[in-house]
Scaffold this motif. Structure first.
Motif, PDB file in Angstrom:
ATOM      1  N   ILE A 101     -23.321  -8.391  79.991  1.00 17.75           N
ATOM      2  CA  ILE A 101     -24.199  -7.490  80.743  1.00 17.75           C
ATOM      3  C   ILE A 101     -25.452  -7.273  79.899  1.00 17.75           C
ATOM      4  CG2 ILE A 101     -24.451  -5.228  81.816  1.00 17.75           C
ATOM      5  CD1 ILE A 101     -21.492  -5.175  82.321  1.00 17.75           C
ATOM      6  N   VAL A 102     -26.593  -7.638  80.464  1.00 19.25           N
ATOM      7  CA  VAL A 102     -27.854  -7.718  79.720  1.00 19.25           C
ATOM      8  C   VAL A 102     -28.493  -6.338  79.578  1.00 19.25           C
ATOM      9  CG1 VAL A 102     -30.146  -8.807  79.720  1.00 19.25           C
ATOM     10  CG2 VAL A 102     -28.150 -10.093  80.500  1.00 19.25           C
ATOM     11  N   LYS A 139     -21.900  -0.009  79.129  1.00 19.76           N
ATOM     12  CA  LYS A 139     -21.613  -1.355  79.643  1.00 19.76           C
ATOM     13  C   LYS A 139     -20.153  -1.728  79.380  1.00 19.76           C
ATOM     14  CE  LYS A 139     -26.294  -3.335  79.095  1.00 19.76           C
ATOM     15  NZ  LYS A 139     -27.073  -2.113  78.884  1.00 19.76           N
ATOM     16  N   VAL A 140     -19.659  -1.404  78.171  1.00 14.98           N
ATOM     17  CA  VAL A 140     -18.262  -1.677  77.855  1.00 14.98           C
ATOM     18  C   VAL A 140     -17.353  -0.891  78.796  1.00 14.98           C
ATOM     19  CG1 VAL A 140     -16.465  -1.546  76.082  1.00 14.98           C
ATOM     20  CG2 VAL A 140     -18.805  -2.163  75.440  1.00 14.98           C
ATOM     21  N   LYS A 141     -17.667   0.382  78.992  1.00 17.88           N
ATOM     22  CA  LYS A 141     -16.860   1.211  79.898  1.00 17.88           C
ATOM     23  C   LYS A 141     -16.852   0.614  81.306  1.00 17.88           C
ATOM     24  CE  LYS A 141     -16.538   5.837  81.958  1.00 17.88           C
ATOM     25  NZ  LYS A 141     -15.064   5.722  82.116  1.00 17.88           N
ATOM     26  N   TRP A 142     -17.998   0.125  81.764  1.00 16.92           N
ATOM     27  CA  TRP A 142     -18.051  -0.459  83.109  1.00 16.92           C
ATOM     28  C   TRP A 142     -17.116  -1.655  83.210  1.00 16.92           C
ATOM     29  CZ3 TRP A 142     -18.752  -4.930  85.698  1.00 16.92           C
ATOM     30  CH2 TRP A 142     -19.000  -4.840  87.079  1.00 16.92           C
ATOM     31  N   ALA A 206     -16.899   7.419  71.357  1.00 17.45           N
ATOM     32  CA  ALA A 206     -16.130   6.295  71.900  1.00 17.45           C
ATOM     33  C   ALA A 206     -15.049   6.798  72.852  1.00 17.45           C
ATOM     34  CB  ALA A 206     -15.513   5.479  70.768  1.00 17.45           C
ATOM     35  N   ALA A 207     -14.416   7.915  72.489  1.00 18.42           N
ATOM     36  CA  ALA A 207     -13.385   8.492  73.356  1.00 18.42           C
ATOM     37  C   ALA A 207     -13.991   8.972  74.672  1.00 18.42           C
ATOM     38  CB  ALA A 207     -12.684   9.642  72.638  1.00 18.42           C
ATOM     39  N   ASP A 208     -15.187   9.586  74.598  1.00 21.03           N
ATOM     40  CA  ASP A 208     -15.871  10.017  75.828  1.00 21.03           C
ATOM     41  C   ASP A 208     -16.099   8.828  76.766  1.00 21.03           C
ATOM     42  OD1 ASP A 208     -15.977  12.572  74.870  1.00 21.03           O
ATOM     43  OD2 ASP A 208     -18.139  12.592  74.464  1.00 21.03           O
ATOM     44  N   MET A 209     -16.365   7.677  76.189  1.00 20.80           N
ATOM     45  CA  MET A 209     -16.638   6.477  76.985  1.00 20.80           C
ATOM     46  C   MET A 209     -15.377   5.659  77.236  1.00 20.80           C
ATOM     47  SD  MET A 209     -20.334   5.207  75.554  1.00 20.80           S
ATOM     48  CE  MET A 209     -21.610   6.386  75.086  1.00 20.80           C
ATOM     49  N   THR A 210     -14.241   6.196  76.818  1.00 20.80           N
ATOM     50  CA  THR A 210     -12.920   5.553  76.995  1.00 20.80           C
ATOM     51  C   THR A 210     -12.888   4.138  76.422  1.00 20.80           C
ATOM     52  OG1 THR A 210     -13.358   4.733  79.262  1.00 20.80           O
ATOM     53  CG2 THR A 210     -12.450   6.968  79.052  1.00 20.80           C
ATOM     54  N   ILE A 211     -13.497   3.980  75.237  1.00 19.55           N
ATOM     55  CA  ILE A 211     -13.521   2.683  74.558  1.00 19.55           C
ATOM     56  C   ILE A 211     -12.588   2.743  73.348  1.00 19.55           C
ATOM     57  CG2 ILE A 211     -14.958   1.033  73.305  1.00 19.55           C
ATOM     58  CD1 ILE A 211     -17.356   2.127  74.921  1.00 19.55           C
ATOM     59  N   PRO A 212     -11.518   1.954  73.324  1.00 20.95           N
ATOM     60  CA  PRO A 212     -10.636   1.932  72.153  1.00 20.95           C
ATOM     61  C   PRO A 212     -11.386   1.495  70.896  1.00 20.95           C
ATOM     62  CG  PRO A 212      -9.597   0.829  74.026  1.00 20.95           C
ATOM     63  CD  PRO A 212     -11.033   1.066  74.407  1.00 20.95           C
ATOM     64  N   LEU A 213     -11.150   2.201  69.788  1.00 25.36           N
ATOM     65  CA  LEU A 213     -11.830   1.861  68.537  1.00 25.36           C
ATOM     66  C   LEU A 213     -11.484   0.449  68.074  1.00 25.36           C
ATOM     67  CD1 LEU A 213     -11.495   5.195  66.518  1.00 25.36           C
ATOM     68  CD2 LEU A 213     -13.566   4.254  67.551  1.00 25.36           C
ATOM     69  N   SER A 214     -10.325  -0.061  68.490  1.00 26.96           N
ATOM     70  CA  SER A 214      -9.903  -1.408  68.096  1.00 26.96           C
ATOM     71  C   SER A 214     -10.834  -2.494  68.629  1.00 26.96           C
ATOM     72  CB  SER A 214      -8.481  -1.675  68.594  1.00 26.96           C
ATOM     73  OG  SER A 214      -8.417  -1.577  70.013  1.00 26.96           O
TER      74      SER A 214
END
Length: 504
Positions: A101-102, A139-142, A206-214
């Protein structure tokens, strides 16, 4: 001992390029290939990460051949990249789960609005950025929310993410066979996930965006040996430089003193001003970003004004409206008229970036009369780049308290003399282009070379920099102020275009 060189990989928005530089910072060979621009829906912009990787290997081979050298003549590899463009891939298969995603993509506006809850600057004091579709995190969350199976795979630790530098370094160093998952401080500072003071990932954001730290790569300096390439065309070479493209250009332009600034004219336009060892948080719509970090030295910060659409506007006139066959022809068309004929072109194709940050804006051509022709529209398109740069410079001077003495410029559009003269007229200071205008790749080369001792440090960069051309202000200040006043009026006509009734 035979002469050694540095290889720079410049992975841009529209193309991949590899350049071989000698110790004087001059180009001895290069190769460039375009990649596809994918537009699935209005406001969506994607790239195929696999195509970008394939093109990268091809341009490396082409550059080495053009330079008449082999990998044995290369001392190190530096990488620079389009920033914010985001890839999520499966580390066990090496396959992306979705297209990249650009940075220009606007599909994450609803996510951004929800995260902010009405406060666009919710995270600014920590990450240096406003909440906007521009940056990586949303973008990652999407992708995790919309690609089937992605959320489960991410939670199982199978998926990793990165900007284009991370994707390329992972593949260059072996991919599924031990590929290194890293990024540098400059790229990390564009994710909206890194604390710009501590240079670490902000776990709560990161948690707000639901992105795992891994999923997140390790954050490294911009100039250090990250690992060794396994890709056959460069196998065994150290990869030792990594900078986002605009920071790389700032480095290549030798902007090492506080208050020094450069503007790069590419797909978009990006002005960075060195602010030294402490971050300056903008009150005027600019970004606080990492400028560079050399080895274990203290990081250097910058203020940045990001403009989404400049060179891509000329591309749009060429490809969508078929106004000319090649981009350089825009200058001839613009010179067919004496002025803009009262026409102003605000290219808010991806909303407005600095200093407005209006995701609800869309492009507009205003001031049209029967008098206006193709030449006026071409001139208005060029002038839009200079007007937007003036807006960013005004904000930068307000935030920094410094008055710019001259503006260093680089990028493809600096070949356009009409634009560069108008730019000098608009900002009221000399505009200076270096001998090597490809400063983005050059900055990545310098970072890589410094890490392995090919260059001794910033002083070598300063010594190598040389002026090619200078434009000085020629326009009457009254006329300049009139044109700029009308431009500011035109910008307001793009606001609030996107609402609940507009489906993109």
């Amino acid at each position: 001992m035979s002469e050694k060189f540095i290889l720079a990989i410049d992975s841009g928005t529209t193309s991949s390029r590899a350049i071989v530089f000698n110790h004087s910072g001059r180009i001895v060979g290069s190769h460039q290939l375009e990649h596809e621009q994918i537009f699935p829906r209005a406001g969506w912009v994607e790239h195929d990460p696999v195509e970008i990787w394939t093109r990268t290997v091809q341009v490396i081979t082409g550059a080495l051949n053009t330079a008449g050298v082999t990998k044995d003549d290369i001392a190190a590899i530096g990488i620079t990249n389009q920033r914010e463009t985001t890839v999520v891939w499966d580390k066990t298969t090496g396959k992306p789960v979705y297209n990249a995603i650009v940075w220009q993509d606007t599909r994450t506006q609803a996510i951004v609005d929800e995260l902010g809850g009405g406060d666009q600057n919710k995270y600014q004091s920590r990450v240096g950025l406003p909440l906007a579709t521009y940056f990586c995190g949303p973008k990652v969350k999407w992708i995790l929310d919309n690609v089937e199976g992605a959320r489960a795979a991410a939670n199982e630790g199978k998926l990793i993410m990165g900007t284009i530098d991370t994707w390329l370094i992972w593949n260059l160093t072996g991919g599924t066979d031990g590929g290194i998952h890293i990024t540098d401080v400059t790229n990390a500072s564009r994710t909206m996930l890194m604390d710009v003071t501590t240079l670490t990932w902000a776990e709560d954001i990161a948690a707000d965006m639901t992105i795992p730290l891994s999923m997140l790569p390790q954050i490294k300096s911009s100039s250090m040996v990250y690992g060794t390439a396994k890709e056959p065309v460069v196998a065994g070479l150290p990869i030792s430089g990594d900078l986002g493209d605009q920071q790389a250009a700032t480095f290549g332009q030798a902007c090492f003193e506080v208050g020094k600034a450069k503007n790069t004219y590419g797909t978009g336009c990006f002005m960075l001003m060195n602010t030294g060892e402490a971050p300056v948080f903008s009150k005027n719509g600019l970004l606080t970003t990492l400028c560079y970090q050399i080895g274990d030295n203290k990081p250097i910060y910058a203020l940045e004004g990001s403009i989404a659409v400049t060179g891509s506007l000329i591309q749009w006139l060429r490809d969508n409206l078929k106004m000319f066959d090649s981009s350089p022809e825009v200058e001839k068309l613009a010179l067919s008229v004496d002025d803009n004929g009262g026409c102003y072109f605000v290219p808010a194709f991806s909303g407005l970036f600095a200093p407005y940050w209006r995701g609800d804006a869309r492009g507009a051509i205003v001031g049209l009369t029967r008098y206006v022709n193709r030449g006026h529209i071409a001139r208005a398109a060029l002038e839009a780049t200079a007007f937007q740069t003036r807006e960013v410079l005004d904000a930068m001077e307000a935030d920094s308290g410094a008055k710019l003495a001259e503006l260093k410029v680089d990028g493809g559009m600096t070949a356009n003399n009409t634009l560069m003269q108008f730019q000098s007229d608009m900002v009221g200071v000399p505009v200076v282009r270096p001998v090597v205008a490809e400063t983005t790749a050059l900055g990545a080369a310098y970072a890589a070379g410094i890490a392995v001792g090919f260059w001794n440090g910033e002083q070598d960069v300063i010594d190598n920099w040389a002026e090619d051309k200078r434009w000085t202000p020629q326009m009457d200040p009254t006329e300049r102020d009139r044109l700029y006043r009308n431009w500011k009026k035109a910008v307001t006509k793009t606001f609030e275009w996107v609402d609940a009734d507009v489906k993109e």
